[in-house]
Write a protein that holds these residues in place. Structure first.
Motif, PDB file in Angstrom:
ATOM      1  N   ALA A   1       0.994  -1.093  -0.254  1.00  0.00           N
ATOM      2  CA  ALA A   1       0.116   0.000   0.003  1.00  0.00           C
ATOM      3  C   ALA A   1       0.833   1.183   0.107  1.00  0.00           C
ATOM      4  CB  ALA A   1      -0.857  -0.087   1.035  1.00  0.00           C
ATOM      5  N   PRO A   2       0.740   2.296  -1.027  1.00  0.00           N
ATOM      6  CA  PRO A   2       1.526   3.291  -1.259  1.00  0.00           C
ATOM      7  C   PRO A   2       1.281   4.342   0.147  1.00  0.00           C
ATOM      8  CG  PRO A   2      -0.363   3.559  -2.477  1.00  0.00           C
ATOM      9  CD  PRO A   2      -0.681   2.177  -2.016  1.00  0.00           C
ATOM     10  N   GLY A   3       0.325   4.335   0.918  1.00  0.00           N
ATOM     11  CA  GLY A   3       0.029   5.003   1.929  1.00  0.00           C
ATOM     12  C   GLY A   3      -0.330   3.970   3.201  1.00  0.00           C
ATOM     13  N   GLN A   4       0.163   4.506   4.266  1.00  0.00           N
ATOM     14  CA  GLN A   4       0.148   3.513   5.586  1.00  0.00           C
ATOM     15  C   GLN A   4      -0.095   4.279   6.799  1.00  0.00           C
ATOM     16  OE1 GLN A   4       3.475   0.878   5.341  1.00  0.00           O
ATOM     17  NE2 GLN A   4       3.301   0.137   3.421  1.00  0.00           N
ATOM     18  N   GLY A   5      -1.496   4.209   7.230  1.00  0.00           N
ATOM     19  CA  GLY A   5      -2.001   4.544   8.457  1.00  0.00           C
ATOM     20  C   GLY A   5      -1.519   3.762   9.681  1.00  0.00           C
ATOM     21  N   CYS A   6      -1.512   4.044  10.962  1.00  0.00           N
ATOM     22  CA  CYS A   6      -1.426   3.377  12.074  1.00  0.00           C
ATOM     23  C   CYS A   6      -2.309   2.264  12.425  1.00  0.00           C
ATOM     24  CB  CYS A   6      -0.938   4.349  13.234  1.00  0.00           C
ATOM     25  SG  CYS A   6      -2.629   4.956  14.022  1.00  0.00           S
ATOM     26  N   GLY A   7      -3.437   2.590  11.912  1.00  0.00           N
ATOM     27  CA  GLY A   7      -4.623   1.403  12.225  1.00  0.00           C
ATOM     28  C   GLY A   7      -5.229   1.774  13.480  1.00  0.00           C
ATOM     29  N   ARG A   8      -4.805   2.561  14.344  1.00  0.00           N
ATOM     30  CA  ARG A   8      -5.441   2.605  15.701  1.00  0.00           C
ATOM     31  C   ARG A   8      -6.021   3.854  16.008  1.00  0.00           C
ATOM     32  NH1 ARG A   8      -0.275   0.640  15.979  1.00  0.00           N
ATOM     33  NH2 ARG A   8       0.401   3.226  16.858  1.00  0.00           N
ATOM     34  N   CYS A   9      -5.608   4.999  15.456  1.00  0.00           N
ATOM     35  CA  CYS A   9      -5.907   6.390  15.806  1.00  0.00           C
ATOM     36  C   CYS A   9      -7.418   6.803  15.128  1.00  0.00           C
ATOM     37  CB  CYS A   9      -5.031   7.455  15.328  1.00  0.00           C
ATOM     38  SG  CYS A   9      -5.020   7.619  13.611  1.00  0.00           S
ATOM     39  N   ALA A  10      -7.913   7.923  15.735  1.00  0.00           N
ATOM     40  CA  ALA A  10      -9.263   8.228  15.316  1.00  0.00           C
ATOM     41  C   ALA A  10      -9.112   8.465  13.767  1.00  0.00           C
ATOM     42  CB  ALA A  10      -9.613   9.627  15.966  1.00  0.00           C
ATOM     43  N   ALA A  11      -8.369   9.213  13.204  1.00  0.00           N
ATOM     44  CA  ALA A  11      -8.267   9.470  11.721  1.00  0.00           C
ATOM     45  C   ALA A  11      -8.296   7.741  11.106  1.00  0.00           C
ATOM     46  CB  ALA A  11      -7.093  10.095  11.302  1.00  0.00           C
ATOM     47  N   CYS A  12      -7.745   7.051  11.335  1.00  0.00           N
ATOM     48  CA  CYS A  12      -7.656   5.682  10.708  1.00  0.00           C
ATOM     49  C   CYS A  12      -8.977   4.919  11.091  1.00  0.00           C
ATOM     50  CB  CYS A  12      -6.167   4.835  11.343  1.00  0.00           C
ATOM     51  SG  CYS A  12      -5.091   5.265  10.691  1.00  0.00           S
ATOM     52  N   ALA A  13      -9.543   4.956  12.438  1.00  0.00           N
ATOM     53  CA  ALA A  13     -10.816   4.526  12.705  1.00  0.00           C
ATOM     54  C   ALA A  13     -11.926   5.207  11.821  1.00  0.00           C
ATOM     55  CB  ALA A  13     -10.885   4.644  14.239  1.00  0.00           C
ATOM     56  N   ARG A  14     -11.882   6.417  11.457  1.00  0.00           N
ATOM     57  CA  ARG A  14     -12.913   6.888  10.623  1.00  0.00           C
ATOM     58  C   ARG A  14     -12.625   6.805   8.911  1.00  0.00           C
ATOM     59  NH1 ARG A  14     -10.859  12.021  12.620  1.00  0.00           N
ATOM     60  NH2 ARG A  14      -9.950  12.948  10.869  1.00  0.00           N
ATOM     61  N   GLY A  15     -11.638   6.008   8.751  1.00  0.00           N
ATOM     62  CA  GLY A  15     -11.289   5.806   7.438  1.00  0.00           C
ATOM     63  C   GLY A  15     -10.590   6.684   6.636  1.00  0.00           C
ATOM     64  N   ASP A  16      -9.980   7.792   7.435  1.00  0.00           N
ATOM     65  CA  ASP A  16      -9.304   8.892   6.806  1.00  0.00           C
ATOM     66  C   ASP A  16      -7.659   8.766   6.958  1.00  0.00           C
ATOM     67  OD1 ASP A  16      -8.804  11.082   5.531  1.00  0.00           O
ATOM     68  OD2 ASP A  16      -9.615  12.463   6.898  1.00  0.00           O
ATOM     69  N   ASP A  17      -7.259   7.575   6.681  1.00  0.00           N
ATOM     70  CA  ASP A  17      -5.823   7.342   7.149  1.00  0.00           C
ATOM     71  C   ASP A  17      -5.060   8.466   6.654  1.00  0.00           C
ATOM     72  OD1 ASP A  17      -6.934   5.791   4.933  1.00  0.00           O
ATOM     73  OD2 ASP A  17      -5.118   5.200   4.445  1.00  0.00           O
ATOM     74  N   PRO A  18      -5.122   9.191   5.235  1.00  0.00           N
ATOM     75  CA  PRO A  18      -4.036  10.137   5.257  1.00  0.00           C
ATOM     76  C   PRO A  18      -3.914  11.333   6.292  1.00  0.00           C
ATOM     77  CG  PRO A  18      -5.382   9.731   3.280  1.00  0.00           C
ATOM     78  CD  PRO A  18      -6.075   8.891   4.223  1.00  0.00           C
ATOM     79  N   ALA A  19      -5.110  11.215   7.080  1.00  0.00           N
ATOM     80  CA  ALA A  19      -4.950  12.342   8.313  1.00  0.00           C
ATOM     81  C   ALA A  19      -4.272  11.758   9.488  1.00  0.00           C
ATOM     82  CB  ALA A  19      -6.396  13.020   8.472  1.00  0.00           C
ATOM     83  N   CYS A  20      -3.860  10.551   9.554  1.00  0.00           N
ATOM     84  CA  CYS A  20      -3.021   9.896  10.487  1.00  0.00           C
ATOM     85  C   CYS A  20      -1.853  10.621  10.897  1.00  0.00           C
ATOM     86  CB  CYS A  20      -2.870   8.321  10.312  1.00  0.00           C
ATOM     87  SG  CYS A  20      -1.771   7.490  11.546  1.00  0.00           S
ATOM     88  N   ARG A  21      -1.517  10.807  12.101  1.00  0.00           N
ATOM     89  CA  ARG A  21      -0.371  11.590  12.505  1.00  0.00           C
ATOM     90  C   ARG A  21       0.831  10.553  12.124  1.00  0.00           C
ATOM     91  NH1 ARG A  21      -0.734  15.504  16.399  1.00  0.00           N
ATOM     92  NH2 ARG A  21       1.467  15.965  15.794  1.00  0.00           N
ATOM     93  N   GLU A  22       0.782   9.415  11.806  1.00  0.00           N
ATOM     94  CA  GLU A  22       1.876   8.267  11.759  1.00  0.00           C
ATOM     95  C   GLU A  22       1.872   7.771  10.507  1.00  0.00           C
ATOM     96  OE1 GLU A  22       2.063   5.209  14.880  1.00  0.00           O
ATOM     97  OE2 GLU A  22       0.868   6.862  16.286  1.00  0.00           O
ATOM     98  N   TYR A  23       0.957   8.416   9.607  1.00  0.00           N
ATOM     99  CA  TYR A  23       0.986   8.096   8.110  1.00  0.00           C
ATOM    100  C   TYR A  23       2.268   8.072   7.605  1.00  0.00           C
ATOM    101  CZ  TYR A  23      -1.420   7.962   3.468  1.00  0.00           C
ATOM    102  OH  TYR A  23      -1.603   7.509   2.185  1.00  0.00           O
TER     103      TYR A  23
END
Ligand SMILES: [Zn+2]
Length: 342
Positions: A87-109
């Motif tokens: 996957a060319p972009g990888q969220g942490c899978g745990r934070c609020a942004a990842c949980a709502r499906g907005d992984d590019p907004a993840c602080r650990e993206y």
């Protein structure tokens, strides 16, 4: 393992063939033998030096595809030898942004090839949840031309651009990676597609991909063509990543309530905006960065069903990565440039 890497940022001369250790994998990781990796302008920017610090030697390459070579003890559902993409972009899978499906907004993206070692090497590693199985609808070289490019174009046209059937859409630089994907995605959504190119060969490709009106910017002003072809109304959506050189005319092309979505600035980042025009015409200027995990899976499904197709211009062997990057920099390419690793 063989890799093309750099120990300091700079020009093309910093790229060198290195013998690096095969990356170790943790319990939830997958080791991938890289088959091919697509090139992006991001590779050039990372090599030239972005504000964030890199761990040297750095291995670039954001669009790695290959075959599973090893799996951590906690990984299920993947098999050795299976064709996969990272996957060319990888969220942490745990934070609020990842949980709502907005992984590019993840602080650990992270983007592999930028924030972590990428695909310009014989092997790369990734957490299993970011390893996506591929069908044999396309060759691995072709799949390598898709993940980051189609993800970005898909989120620009649909989520940010809110395309609707019958819309008029202008795609800047139709023979570029994002451009060649955006033409197809907008066309598939029922839009009439305008696009700009700089050579006759690029014009032919744009038409093959479904563009309805192709403007060769060497001979014609695209804003005038758009105005003429839309009876003065303008387009509903502009898909843009060229920046400075086309900014003013791109805005001029927008219909009342139109959207300009931008994901890049290959000709320069500084632009002007006349606020009177902006509010009277009720236009929107929207920034786009990568795309969501759900969008990646959706666009891969469309590729799998051959409703969209990868556009590979040239492949280069890994050892010729410097030549491949120079070719991308020269902006001659018709679609994507791909480095073949094995
Ligand atoms: Zn997250």
């Amino acid at each position: 393992m063989r890799a093309m890497a750099f120990a300091r940022t700079g020009g093309i001369e910093v790229l060198e063939p290195l013998d690096l250790p095969v990356p170790p994998i943790a319990t939830d990781d997958v080791l991938i033998r890289v088959s091919a990796c697509g090139l992006n302008h991001l590779d050039l920017w990372v090599r030239q030096g972005l504000p964030q610090s890199l761990r040297f030697p750095h291995v670039g390459g954001c669009e790695a595809v290959g075959r599973v070579a090893d799996i951590g003890s906690g990984v299920h559902g993947l098999e050795i030898g299976q064709a996969v993409l990272v996957a060319p972009g990888q969220g942490c899978g745990r934070c609020a942004a990842c949980a709502r499906g907005d992984d590019p907004a993840c602080r650990e993206y992270i983007i592999p090839g930028e924030h972590a070692p990428g695909g310009f090497a014989e092997f790369t590693r990734a957490p299993a949840r970011h390893v996506i199985p591929l069908s044999d609808a396309w060759s691995l070289d072709q799949w390598a031309a898709t993940p980051l490019t189609f993800l970005t174009a898909f989120s620009m046209v649909h989520r940010h651009g809110r395309v609707a059937p019958g819309d008029d859409v202008l795609v800047q630089a139709g023979a570029s990676g994002v451009g060649s994907a955006a033409i197809q995605i907008a066309k598939l959504a029922g839009a009439r597609v305008f696009t700009t190119v700089s050579t006759d060969l690029k014009a032919r490709l744009a038409r093959e991909l479904g563009a309805d009106v192709v403007v060769n910017s060497q001979h014609e002003n695209f804003a005038e063509v758009v105005k003429d072809q839309t009876q003065g109304r303008g387009v509903d959506l502009v898909i843009e990543h060229v920046g400075q050189a086309v900014w003013k005319d791109s805005l001029k092309c927008l219909a009342h309530g139109g959207r300009l979505v931008t994901c890049g600035a290959t000709t320069g980042p500084q632009v002007a905006l006349d606020l009177r025009f902006f509010f009277i015409r009720e236009i929107e200027v929207i920034g786009a960065f990568m795309g969501r995990r759900g969008e990646l899976l959706q666009v891969l499904k469309l590729l799998d069903r051959k409703l969209l197709r990868p556009v590979v211009d040239r492949t280069f062997p890994l050892a010729e990565l410097a030549r491949a990057q120079q070719y991308l920099e020269s902006r001659q390419q018709l679609g994507k440039v791909v480095v073949v690793v094995e």
